[in-house]
Design a protein around this motif. Structure first.
Motif, PDB file in Angstrom:
ATOM      1  N   ILE A   1      36.688  42.742  52.200  1.00 31.48           N
ATOM      2  CA  ILE A   1      35.425  42.724  51.442  1.00 31.48           C
ATOM      3  C   ILE A   1      34.640  44.011  51.664  1.00 31.48           C
ATOM      4  O   ILE A   1      34.123  44.613  50.714  1.00 31.48           O
ATOM      5  CB  ILE A   1      34.582  41.486  51.848  1.00 31.48           C
ATOM      6  N   VAL A   2      34.549  44.450  52.919  1.00 30.83           N
ATOM      7  CA  VAL A   2      33.838  45.699  53.214  1.00 30.83           C
ATOM      8  C   VAL A   2      34.539  46.882  52.558  1.00 30.83           C
ATOM      9  O   VAL A   2      33.896  47.774  51.980  1.00 30.83           O
ATOM     10  CB  VAL A   2      33.740  45.913  54.747  1.00 30.83           C
ATOM     11  N   LEU A   3      35.846  46.875  52.620  1.00 36.64           N
ATOM     12  CA  LEU A   3      36.634  47.949  52.019  1.00 36.64           C
ATOM     13  C   LEU A   3      36.419  48.011  50.511  1.00 36.64           C
ATOM     14  O   LEU A   3      36.244  49.092  49.934  1.00 36.64           O
ATOM     15  CB  LEU A   3      38.119  47.712  52.330  1.00 36.64           C
TER      16      LEU A   3
ATOM     17  N   ILE B   1      37.057  46.532  38.455  1.00 33.59           N
ATOM     18  CA  ILE B   1      36.925  45.215  39.087  1.00 33.59           C
ATOM     19  C   ILE B   1      38.288  44.714  39.556  1.00 33.59           C
ATOM     20  O   ILE B   1      38.432  44.152  40.645  1.00 33.59           O
ATOM     21  CB  ILE B   1      36.280  44.212  38.107  1.00 33.59           C
ATOM     22  N   ALA B   2      39.325  44.944  38.723  1.00 27.18           N
ATOM     23  CA  ALA B   2      40.684  44.519  39.087  1.00 27.18           C
ATOM     24  C   ALA B   2      41.160  45.240  40.343  1.00 27.18           C
ATOM     25  O   ALA B   2      41.789  44.636  41.219  1.00 27.18           O
ATOM     26  CB  ALA B   2      41.643  44.790  37.924  1.00 27.18           C
ATOM     27  N   VAL B   3      40.856  46.531  40.445  1.00 26.53           N
ATOM     28  CA  VAL B   3      41.238  47.307  41.624  1.00 26.53           C
ATOM     29  C   VAL B   3      40.577  46.740  42.872  1.00 26.53           C
ATOM     30  O   VAL B   3      41.224  46.549  43.920  1.00 26.53           O
ATOM     31  CB  VAL B   3      40.862  48.794  41.450  1.00 26.53           C
ATOM     32  N   LEU B   4      39.302  46.440  42.793  1.00 23.58           N
ATOM     33  CA  LEU B   4      38.568  45.922  43.948  1.00 23.58           C
ATOM     34  C   LEU B   4      39.067  44.534  44.347  1.00 23.58           C
ATOM     35  O   LEU B   4      39.162  44.217  45.542  1.00 23.58           O
ATOM     36  CB  LEU B   4      37.071  45.880  43.645  1.00 23.58           C
ATOM     37  N   LEU B   5      39.408  43.704  43.362  1.00 16.82           N
ATOM     38  CA  LEU B   5      39.976  42.388  43.669  1.00 16.82           C
ATOM     39  C   LEU B   5      41.330  42.532  44.357  1.00 16.82           C
ATOM     40  O   LEU B   5      41.653  41.774  45.286  1.00 16.82           O
ATOM     41  CB  LEU B   5      40.112  41.554  42.388  1.00 16.82           C
TER      42      LEU B   5
END
Length: 472
Positions: free
Chosen positions: A183-185, A390-394
Motif C-alpha cells: 500500500i505504501v509503495l 490505477i491498474a499499475v498501482l493495483l
C-alpha cells in the motif's frame, strides 16, 4: 493454457531470444564498425554536454536515468547471484561479452526510436518500436501487437514482480507486513506516475544516480580491501569462462554452464534489443539534434547496467567467499551474505534498501514505457491513462503479497513476443541506422555539430515528422 504458455516460453527464451539477441548484437557490432568502442567518448559527451532542451521532450540525462530506472532492478542483485551459482565465476566473463555487443543493439533501436518519433496532441514527444515498425516497415498491425505486449508485461505484471521483491526484503529485514508495504509503495508510485513522464524523468535523474553510486561505492570498498586478491580473481573468471577451472558453487559447471548463464543474465538485465528502452529514448530532446545522439546515450545505459552494476554484484560475491560448492544459498540471499561479509551486520539492511530503490525505480520506469505504448494505440488521453495508472498501482499492491506463476509466465511470453518483433524490425531497418551513423560521424570529423535534417533523407518523407527534423 499453462501448457501453451510454457511452450511459448520455452521457444522464446530457450532458443529465439538467447540466440537471436546475441546474433543481432553481433550483426550491429560488425555492420556499424564497432560503434560502441569507437564512439564511447561521444556517448559521454551526449549525456554530460547536453545543454539543449525544449518543451516537447526531456533531457538526454533524464532519458538515460529513466531507462536505467527500468533496466536496473532486482535482477542486478538476485539475477547475477543466480548466474554465478549456476554457471560459476566464468558467467561474469560472458555477461561482459554479451553486454559489449548489446550496446550496439541498444544504439540501433534507440536511434530508430528518435528518428520516427512524433508529437502527441499536447505537443510532447512520443515514440518507440511500435512507431518505427508502423511507419518504417508499414506494419501497424505488428506495432499494435508490440504495444499490447509491452503494456501487459512491463506496464502491469513486471511491476507486480518488483513490488513482491520489495515486500519480501522488507519483511525479512524489518518484519514489515507485505500488504502494508504494498500500500505504501503504491501510494509513493502513484504520486510520481500521475505526474506523467516528465515527473518520472525528474525523479529518476535524482534517484538513479544516488542508488547506483551508493551501490558501486560498497563494491569499490570491497575491491580496495581485497586489492591483492583481484589479479587471481580475474584469472579465475577467464579460466572458468572457457572451462579451464573446476565449477565453483554451481550445481552445474564447465564452459557451457558459464556461457549460457552469463549470456542470459547479460541479455535479460540490460534489455538491449527487447524494445523497452527506445520508448523513453524517443521522448528525449537529443543534443546534438540528431537521432544518433540518443542512440549513443542508450548504448551507454547498457554499459552502466551490466558492465558496472551487475559487475559490482559479481565482484562483491566472488570476493566474499560466500559462493560455496554444494551450498543452496543463491539469489538475493547470496548477495546479502556477500555484502554482510564486507560491511558487517548492516549488509542485510543495506541490501533491503538497495532492493527498494532498484525495484521502485523499475516500477516508475516501466510505467513510462507503457504510457508511450498507450499513445501509439490512440489511448494517450487522460481517461485511458488514468485507468492504466490505477491498474499499475493495483498490480503493485497485489504483487506485494501474492505471486501467481501463471500470470508471471504469461508476461514472460508476452515480452518474448515483443522482443522478437522488435529484433526483426531493427534488422530490416538497419540500413537507415548505418546511414545515420555515417552522417553523424562524418559531421563530427568535419568539425561540425552533427545535426540531422529531414531533407537529407527525402525517401523518408511521409514516414518521419518533417517539422521535428527541419530546424537548424
Amino acid at each position: 493454457m499453462d501448457a501453451v504458455i510454457d511452450f511459448l516460453n520455452n521457444i522464446f527464451w530457450g532458443y529465439v531470444l538467447v540466440y537471436g539477441l546475441l546474433a543481432v548484437g553481433v550483426f550491429f557490432t560488425l555492420r556499424l564498425g564497432f560503434v560502441q568502442v569507437r564512439c564511447f567518448p561521444e556517448m559521454i559527451r551526449a549525456v554530460t554536454g547536453s545543454k539543449e532542451g525544449d518543451s516537447s521532450g526531456i533531457t538526454p540525462f533524464q532519458a538515460l536515468c529513466t531507462s536505467l530506472a527500468s533496466r536496473v532492478g532486482t535482477g542486478n542483485l538476485a539475477g547475477v547471484a543466480v548466474a554465478l551459482y549456476l554457471g560459476g565465476p566464468g558467467a561474469i566473463f560472458w555477461m561482459w561479452m554479451v553486454a559489449a555487443v548489446g550496446m550496439a543493439t541498444a544504439f540501433a533501436e534507440s536511434t530508430l526510436a528518435q528518428l520516427y518519433k512524433i508529437r502527441d496532441d499536447e505537443g510532447r514527444y512520443r515514440g518507440g518500436p511500435a512507431f518505427y515498425i508502423a511507419k518504417g516497415l508499414g506494419a501497424p498491425w505488428a506495432g499494435v501487437i508490440f504495444s499490447a505486449c509491452l503494456i501487459l508485461s512491463f506496464g502491469l505484471v513486471f511491476n507486480a514482480v518488483q513490488a513482491n521483491s520489495i515486500a519480501d526484503s522488507f519483511e525479512g529485514a524489518f518484519g514489515l507486513p507485505k500488504i502494508g508495504t504494498g500500500i505504501v509503495l503504491a501510494a509513493l508510485a502513484g504520486i510520481i506516475i500521475f505526474g506523467g513522464i516528465r515527473t518520472i524523468a525528474r525523479v529518476a535523474e535524482v534517484l538513479v544516480p544516488f542508488m547506483a553510486v551508493a551501490y558501486i561505492l560498497v563494491a569499490l570498498y570491497a575491491l580496495i580491501v581485497n586489492i591483492t586478491e583481484i589479479p587471481a580473481m580475474l584469472g579465475l573468471i577467464v579460466r572458468s569462462a572457457f572451462g579451464l577451472e573446476e565449477a565453483v558453487g554451481g550445481v552445474t559447471g564447465g564452459m557451457m554452464a558459464a556461457l549460457m548463464n552469463g549470456v542470459r543474465r547479460g541479455l535479460f538485465s540490460n534489455e538491449a534489443g527487447m524494445g523497452s528502452a527506445p520508448n523513453i529514448a524517443a521522448v528525449a530532446t537529443p543534443d546534438p539534434h540528431h537521432p544518433v545522439s540518443q542512440g549513443l546515450v542508450q548504448s551507454l545505459g547498457v554499459f552502466i547496467d551490466t558492465l558496472v552494476i551487475c559487475t559490482a554484484t559479481a565482484l562483491l560475491i566472488l570476493l566474499s567467499g560466500t559462493l560455496v560448492p554444494g551450498s543452496e544459498v543463491t539469489g538475493t540471499q547470496l548477495t546479502q551474505a556477500a555484502v554482510t561479509h564486507h560491511i558487517g551486520s548492516f549488509g542485510s539492511t543495506f541490501i533491503a534498501i538497495a532492493i527498494f530503490f532498484f525495484a521502485f525505480t523499475s516500477i516508475i520506469g516501466n510505467y513510462a514505457y507503457a504510457e508511450n505504448a498507450m499513445t501509439f494505440l490512440g489511448l494517450g488521453h487522460r481517461g485511458p491513462l488514468t485507468v492504466l495508472r490505477i491498474a499499475v498501482l493495483l498490480m503493485v499492491v497485489w504483487g506485494a503479497y501474492e505471486t501467481v506463476a501463471t500470470v508471471f509466465n504469461a508476461a514472460d511470453a508476452s515480452m518474448g513476443l515483443m522482443a522478437t518483433i522488435n529484433l526483426i524490425a531493427i534488422v530490416l531497418l538497419s540500413g537507415i541506422v548505418v546511414r545515420l551513423t555515417k552522417d553523424y560521424v562524418a559531421k563530427r570529423k568535419a568539425g561540425q555539430v552533427p545535426r540531422f535534417l529531414a531533407s537529407e533523407m527525402p525517401e523518408l518523407a511521409g514516414q518521419i515528422d518533417q517539422k521535428i527534423w527541419s530546424r537548424r
